[in-house]
Design a protein around this motif. Structure first.
Motif, PDB file in Angstrom:
ATOM      1  N   GLU A 225      -0.204  -2.758  -2.973  1.00 21.09           N
ATOM      2  CA  GLU A 225       1.696  -1.885  -1.710  1.00 21.09           C
ATOM      3  C   GLU A 225       1.993  -3.209  -1.734  1.00 21.09           C
ATOM      4  O   GLU A 225       2.021  -4.699  -1.543  1.00 21.09           O
TER       5      GLU A 225
ATOM      6  N   GLU B 180       6.763  -5.013   1.982  1.00 19.08           N
ATOM      7  CA  GLU B 180       7.154  -4.370   2.937  1.00 19.08           C
ATOM      8  C   GLU B 180       6.225  -3.073   4.228  1.00 19.08           C
ATOM      9  O   GLU B 180       5.967  -2.900   5.224  1.00 19.08           O
ATOM     10  N   ALA B 181       5.677  -2.904   2.758  1.00 15.79           N
ATOM     11  CA  ALA B 181       4.505  -1.619   3.126  1.00 15.79           C
ATOM     12  C   ALA B 181       3.625  -1.807   4.432  1.00 15.79           C
ATOM     13  O   ALA B 181       3.486  -1.313   5.219  1.00 15.79           O
ATOM     14  N   ARG B 182       2.950  -3.000   3.763  1.00 10.53           N
ATOM     15  CA  ARG B 182       1.989  -3.760   4.295  1.00 10.53           C
ATOM     16  C   ARG B 182       1.767  -4.157   5.769  1.00 10.53           C
ATOM     17  O   ARG B 182       1.452  -3.602   6.563  1.00 10.53           O
ATOM     18  N   THR B 183       3.324  -4.582   5.835  1.00 10.72           N
ATOM     19  CA  THR B 183       3.585  -4.790   7.620  1.00 10.72           C
ATOM     20  C   THR B 183       3.969  -3.794   8.497  1.00 10.72           C
ATOM     21  O   THR B 183       3.882  -4.011   9.194  1.00 10.72           O
ATOM     22  N   THR B 184       4.461  -2.570   7.650  1.00  7.84           N
ATOM     23  CA  THR B 184       5.066  -1.068   8.423  1.00  7.84           C
ATOM     24  C   THR B 184       3.454  -1.422   8.712  1.00  7.84           C
ATOM     25  O   THR B 184       3.822  -0.248   9.601  1.00  7.84           O
ATOM     26  N   ARG B 185       2.823  -0.804   7.814  1.00  6.94           N
ATOM     27  CA  ARG B 185       2.042  -0.550   8.715  1.00  6.94           C
ATOM     28  C   ARG B 185       0.765  -0.725   9.411  1.00  6.94           C
ATOM     29  O   ARG B 185       0.449  -0.922  10.640  1.00  6.94           O
TER      30      ARG B 185
ATOM     31  N   MET C 222       1.849  -2.963  11.982  1.00  4.86           N
ATOM     32  CA  MET C 222       3.197  -2.806  13.131  1.00  4.86           C
ATOM     33  C   MET C 222       2.390  -1.259  13.180  1.00  4.86           C
ATOM     34  O   MET C 222       3.091  -1.859  14.488  1.00  4.86           O
ATOM     35  N   LEU C 223       1.953  -0.172  12.719  1.00  3.92           N
ATOM     36  CA  LEU C 223       2.259   1.078  13.300  1.00  3.92           C
ATOM     37  C   LEU C 223       1.061   0.789  13.613  1.00  3.92           C
ATOM     38  O   LEU C 223       0.305   0.848  14.789  1.00  3.92           O
TER      39      LEU C 223
ATOM     40  N   ASP D 155      -7.754  -6.667   8.448  1.00  2.88           N
ATOM     41  CA  ASP D 155      -6.605  -6.135   8.714  1.00  2.88           C
ATOM     42  C   ASP D 155      -6.732  -5.689  10.459  1.00  2.88           C
ATOM     43  O   ASP D 155      -6.316  -5.905  11.194  1.00  2.88           O
TER      44      ASP D 155
END
Length: 75
Positions: free
Chosen positions: A3, A6-11, A13-14, A43
């Motif tokens: 991925e 940006e998608a990994r960072t968003t995941r 953060m969630l 993670d």
């Protein structure tokens, strides 16, 4: 399948937000919550501030408890 960063960072953060209110929860509980995101052990360890092996042990403990509940006999 990889991925985007940006998608990994968003995941991540969630994931942090999901366990932020669970500050005093056990590592097993946090692993249960974060498994829903499909995060890797590394993670989850970052999010929980734990070692990867502790996350693996917590995941095994959760599986033992959940399988133990299924094996109870009715009286």
């Amino acid at each position: 399948m990889s991925e985007s960063p940006e998608a990994r960072t968003t995941r991540l953060m969630l994931a942090y937000l999901c366990v932020a209110k669970e500050a005093e929860a056990s590592l097993e509980r946090k692993v249960q919550i974060l498994d829903r995101f499909g995060l890797a052990d590394g993670d989850i360890a970052k999010v929980c501030g734990a070692v990867v092996q502790s996350v693996r042990n917590a995941r095994l403990n959760v599986k033992k408890v959940s399988s133990g509940k299924k094996k109870k006999k009715k009286a």
